[in-house]
Design a protein around this motif. Structure first.
Motif, PDB file in Angstrom:
ATOM      1  N   SER A 123       0.921  -1.276  -0.075  1.00  0.00           N
ATOM      2  CA  SER A 123       0.055   0.036  -0.047  1.00  0.00           C
ATOM      3  C   SER A 123       0.799   1.345   0.084  1.00  0.00           C
ATOM      4  O   SER A 123       0.389   2.487   0.278  1.00  0.00           O
ATOM      5  N   GLY A 124       2.090   1.058  -0.378  1.00  0.00           N
ATOM      6  CA  GLY A 124       3.094   2.353  -0.744  1.00  0.00           C
ATOM      7  C   GLY A 124       2.779   2.548  -2.174  1.00  0.00           C
ATOM      8  O   GLY A 124       1.870   2.489  -2.931  1.00  0.00           O
ATOM      9  N   GLY A 125       3.874   3.259  -2.686  1.00  0.00           N
ATOM     10  CA  GLY A 125       3.974   3.496  -4.064  1.00  0.00           C
ATOM     11  C   GLY A 125       3.191   4.605  -4.597  1.00  0.00           C
ATOM     12  O   GLY A 125       3.146   5.958  -4.268  1.00  0.00           O
ATOM     13  N   ILE A 126       2.199   4.440  -5.682  1.00  0.00           N
ATOM     14  CA  ILE A 126       1.393   5.493  -6.323  1.00  0.00           C
ATOM     15  C   ILE A 126       0.187   5.586  -5.463  1.00  0.00           C
ATOM     16  O   ILE A 126      -0.878   4.821  -5.540  1.00  0.00           O
ATOM     17  N   TYR A 127      -0.169   6.841  -5.093  1.00  0.00           N
ATOM     18  CA  TYR A 127      -1.304   7.301  -4.389  1.00  0.00           C
ATOM     19  C   TYR A 127      -2.068   7.992  -5.406  1.00  0.00           C
ATOM     20  O   TYR A 127      -1.671   8.213  -6.820  1.00  0.00           O
ATOM     21  N   ALA A 128      -3.561   8.670  -4.963  1.00  0.00           N
ATOM     22  CA  ALA A 128      -4.481   9.214  -6.055  1.00  0.00           C
ATOM     23  C   ALA A 128      -3.734   9.951  -6.887  1.00  0.00           C
ATOM     24  O   ALA A 128      -3.330  11.118  -6.634  1.00  0.00           O
ATOM     25  N   PRO A 129      -4.035   9.681  -8.232  1.00  0.00           N
ATOM     26  CA  PRO A 129      -3.825  10.542  -9.478  1.00  0.00           C
ATOM     27  C   PRO A 129      -4.892  11.558  -9.855  1.00  0.00           C
ATOM     28  O   PRO A 129      -6.046  11.360  -9.445  1.00  0.00           O
ATOM     29  N   THR A 130      -4.412  12.699 -10.563  1.00  0.00           N
ATOM     30  CA  THR A 130      -5.663  13.396 -11.372  1.00  0.00           C
ATOM     31  C   THR A 130      -5.048  13.380 -12.651  1.00  0.00           C
ATOM     32  O   THR A 130      -3.858  13.653 -13.086  1.00  0.00           O
ATOM     33  N   ILE A 131      -6.145  13.550 -13.748  1.00  0.00           N
ATOM     34  CA  ILE A 131      -5.900  13.706 -15.118  1.00  0.00           C
ATOM     35  C   ILE A 131      -6.579  14.913 -15.761  1.00  0.00           C
ATOM     36  O   ILE A 131      -7.857  14.903 -15.337  1.00  0.00           O
ATOM     37  N   ARG A 132      -5.778  15.616 -16.394  1.00  0.00           N
ATOM     38  CA  ARG A 132      -6.602  16.656 -16.867  1.00  0.00           C
ATOM     39  C   ARG A 132      -5.956  17.063 -18.376  1.00  0.00           C
ATOM     40  O   ARG A 132      -4.904  16.480 -18.672  1.00  0.00           O
ATOM     41  N   THR A 160      -1.018  13.900 -12.771  1.00  0.00           N
ATOM     42  CA  THR A 160      -0.167  14.032 -11.474  1.00  0.00           C
ATOM     43  C   THR A 160      -0.530  13.240 -10.569  1.00  0.00           C
ATOM     44  O   THR A 160      -1.704  12.855 -10.137  1.00  0.00           O
ATOM     45  N   THR A 161       0.501  12.657  -9.713  1.00  0.00           N
ATOM     46  CA  THR A 161       0.203  11.777  -8.629  1.00  0.00           C
ATOM     47  C   THR A 161       1.445  12.134  -7.758  1.00  0.00           C
ATOM     48  O   THR A 161       2.271  12.811  -7.797  1.00  0.00           O
ATOM     49  N   THR A 162       1.341  11.280  -6.697  1.00  0.00           N
ATOM     50  CA  THR A 162       2.376  10.837  -5.631  1.00  0.00           C
ATOM     51  C   THR A 162       2.927   9.654  -5.563  1.00  0.00           C
ATOM     52  O   THR A 162       2.145   8.582  -5.534  1.00  0.00           O
ATOM     53  N   PRO A 211      -2.458  15.134  -5.660  1.00  0.00           N
ATOM     54  CA  PRO A 211      -2.178  16.368  -6.252  1.00  0.00           C
ATOM     55  C   PRO A 211      -3.226  16.654  -7.121  1.00  0.00           C
ATOM     56  O   PRO A 211      -3.778  15.597  -7.738  1.00  0.00           O
ATOM     57  N   ASP A 212      -3.753  17.919  -7.409  1.00  0.00           N
ATOM     58  CA  ASP A 212      -4.492  18.357  -8.624  1.00  0.00           C
ATOM     59  C   ASP A 212      -4.035  19.462  -9.273  1.00  0.00           C
ATOM     60  O   ASP A 212      -3.293  20.475  -8.744  1.00  0.00           O
ATOM     61  N   LEU A 213      -4.117  19.368 -10.605  1.00  0.00           N
ATOM     62  CA  LEU A 213      -3.765  20.407 -11.598  1.00  0.00           C
ATOM     63  C   LEU A 213      -4.926  21.332 -11.915  1.00  0.00           C
ATOM     64  O   LEU A 213      -5.902  20.521 -12.432  1.00  0.00           O
ATOM     65  N   PHE A 214      -4.968  22.369 -11.880  1.00  0.00           N
ATOM     66  CA  PHE A 214      -6.069  23.338 -12.232  1.00  0.00           C
ATOM     67  C   PHE A 214      -5.500  24.446 -13.213  1.00  0.00           C
ATOM     68  O   PHE A 214      -4.767  25.379 -12.816  1.00  0.00           O
ATOM     69  N   THR A 258      -2.634  21.960  -6.224  1.00  0.00           N
ATOM     70  CA  THR A 258      -3.155  21.684  -4.923  1.00  0.00           C
ATOM     71  C   THR A 258      -2.888  20.400  -4.463  1.00  0.00           C
ATOM     72  O   THR A 258      -3.250  19.199  -5.108  1.00  0.00           O
ATOM     73  N   THR A 259      -2.653  20.228  -3.136  1.00  0.00           N
ATOM     74  CA  THR A 259      -2.136  18.922  -2.329  1.00  0.00           C
ATOM     75  C   THR A 259      -3.132  18.835  -0.932  1.00  0.00           C
ATOM     76  O   THR A 259      -3.726  19.803  -0.662  1.00  0.00           O
ATOM     77  N   SER A 260      -2.970  17.724  -0.414  1.00  0.00           N
ATOM     78  CA  SER A 260      -3.777  17.678   0.828  1.00  0.00           C
ATOM     79  C   SER A 260      -2.816  17.355   1.813  1.00  0.00           C
ATOM     80  O   SER A 260      -1.835  16.654   1.640  1.00  0.00           O
TER      81      SER A 260
END
Length: 504
Positions: free
Chosen positions: A69-78, A87-89, A121-124, A134-136
């Protein structure tokens, strides 16, 4: 007409979506599995087909040190001005980054890293050309944090500032910003990706706030409801060419009491309506069902995946993944024509490492998996077979191995610190068909010599591979594997075909 939820079943969490003309593209999290970030296409929002992955090269994705459950967390596609961005973490190394492409069916760029902590992360892209990142919950606290960046270089053009803390729920995460009319909307998830999960929203006249909270938050949640779907949240919005709004989001379908889920967090879909005050309402006052009206969507079904993969193609189909960054010497499609060949390394399934492992997500409660294995182990400890795998501490196997000079078939369970070879018997043939049948409660493991009805050899409870027991953020994989159990194997394990047949 109706569609069925989830629209993408099995371990496909944290969906993000964008539209280009008549086409929709969606990505989900992938954690310690490689390639990273599954990529889907649809024309109707309800029927999706995986077209590949975004992160397909080790230069883009290093998972060698990723824990479960490491590695790539929530992505955003735009999509902006002819280019797709994702973009992701990578929480196991590198942090936040994005990649881009003009062709989602092709290769994506090398990573561009952003000097901003946090996850999700989010790209706007604003109308004036400004790009907001934007990140959390960064290192200083919890909430949505934002900076302006140069999207060509990833360089920050401003300090990182807190723009909204949410409504008070734990783990305010998954920020997404939208400009709709004269308002900037900021949607996040709160409550954790668990049974208290929810989506909340706020708005402002500026993309950097201050943000006012929606008076009827949460706009999506199944907290404390008697439903077949739970843990709804982590949503993303999209508008159709006709002007309708829809949301994709994650949820789970738990079983039993106390509830448990083993297929992972899945991707769901719901319509979005706007009230007279300009606030969104997802689904039926914030709830959804397994059967939902299509509304104005025109069904455009995708072709079903074939039951059998004969491994005749030059590359693996998109459904297949490796456990962490793959070792090239562990697998090949060319050594024996029409076979996936695995060479077991010293790594076993009990280690947070890179075993010889090629698997696919379990996407249905009721299904049958079978594989034809040709394997004649030459040294003690060599082993190959099928694993039903949640993580290195929770998995079941049916396999061929060699013990004290004798070739055997075994069925084994690994459940936390408890493990046992439940069944074993001598096996003289170089060929065997291994089968796993599953319903909502149990996996059954069997074998046959010539493809006749299996001899059932063992069984294990599905609930013991659930998140509630095994932990983590992923779901069950069913995989072909090989290992030398501490030493490198000299014997190839040839998998001639693999069947996945759903019964629901």
């Amino acid at each position: 007409m109706h569609y069925r939820n989830p629209v993408i079943s099995g371990f496909h969490p944290d969906p993000s979506i964008c539209r280009v003309g008549e086409d929709y593209y969606l990505v989900t999290s992938s954690f310690e599995y490689f390639p990273g970030v599954p990529l889907f296409h649809s024309r109707d929002l309800a029927n999706w087909q995986q077209i590949g992955h975004v992160l397909t090269r080790t230069e883009q994705l290093n998972l060698k040190k990723a824990g479960s459950s490491g590695g790539i967390y929530a992505p955003t596609i735009r999509y902006h001005d002819g280019t797709f961005y994702m973009t992701t973490t990578n929480v196991s190394g590198g942090g936040n980054f994005y990649v881009y492409t003009e062709d989602p069916y092709g290769e994506w760029s090398d990573p561009i890293y952003v000097d901003q902590s946090g996850i999700d992360p989010d790209l706007f892209f604003d109308v004036d050309g400004t790009v907001y990142y934007t990140t959390s919950h960064d290192a200083h606290g919890q909430g949505a944090y934002q900076s302006r960046i140069d999207v060509k270089t990833g360089q920050r053009l401003s300090d990182v500032t807190l723009i909204w803390k949410g409504t008070g729920g734990q783990y305010p995460e998954a920020p997404h910003i939208y400009r709709i009319g004269d308002w900037y909307y900021l949607m996040i998830s709160e409550g954790g990706t668990e049974y208290g999960h929810m989506a909340t929203i706020a708005r402002s006249r500026r993309p950097d706030g201050p943000f006012e909270s929606c008076p009827h938050n949460p706009i999506l949640s199944h907290r404390s409801l008697l439903k077949s779907i739970h843990a709804t949240g982590h949503a993303d919005l999209v508008q159709t060419p006709e002007g309708d709004w829809w949301a994709v989001f994650l949820g789970i379908r738990p079983l039993g009491y106390p509830m448990h889920h083993h297929l992972g967090r899945e991707t769901f879909l719901a319509p979005v309506h706007w009230n007279e005050d300009g606030w969104p309402i997802i689904g039926d006052n914030g709830t959804v069902s397994e059967s939902m009206p299509l509304g104005n969507l025109i069904p455009q079904p995708k072709p079903a995946l074939p039951v059998r993969d004969d491994f005749d193609a030059a590359a693996l189909a998109p459904v297949w993944t490796f456990l962490r960054s793959p070792a090239p010497e562990n697998w090949t499609l060319t050594e024996k024509s029409g076979c996936l060949t695995l060479y077991g390394s010293s790594v076993t399934l009990n280690e947070a490492d890179t075993p010889a492992f090629v698997g696919r997500r379990q996407q249905h409660f009721e299904c049958r998996v079978a594989a034809h294995l040709q394997f004649a182990p030459q040294q003690d400890g060599e082993e190959a077979g099928i694993t039903v795998f949640m993580n290195e501490r929770f998995h079941y196997e049916i396999a061929v191995t060699r013990i004290a000079g004798v070739r055997k078939l075994i069925f084994r369970r690994r459940l936390g610190t408890l493990w046992k070879v439940e069944s074993e018997m001598p096996w003289s043939s170089d060929s065997v068909v291994l089968t796993v049948d599953t319903d909502k409660s149990h996996y059954r493991f069997g074998f046959s010599a010539n493809g006749e009805e299996p001899f059932w050899f063992g069984q294990g409870e599905c609930g013991l591979l659930s998140t509630e027991v095994a932990g983590g953020f992923t779901g069950v994989f069913i995989a072909m594997y090989a290992t030398g159990n501490g030493v490198r194997s000299v014997t190839p394990a040839h998998f001639d075909w693999f069947d996945y047949e759903a019964f629901e």
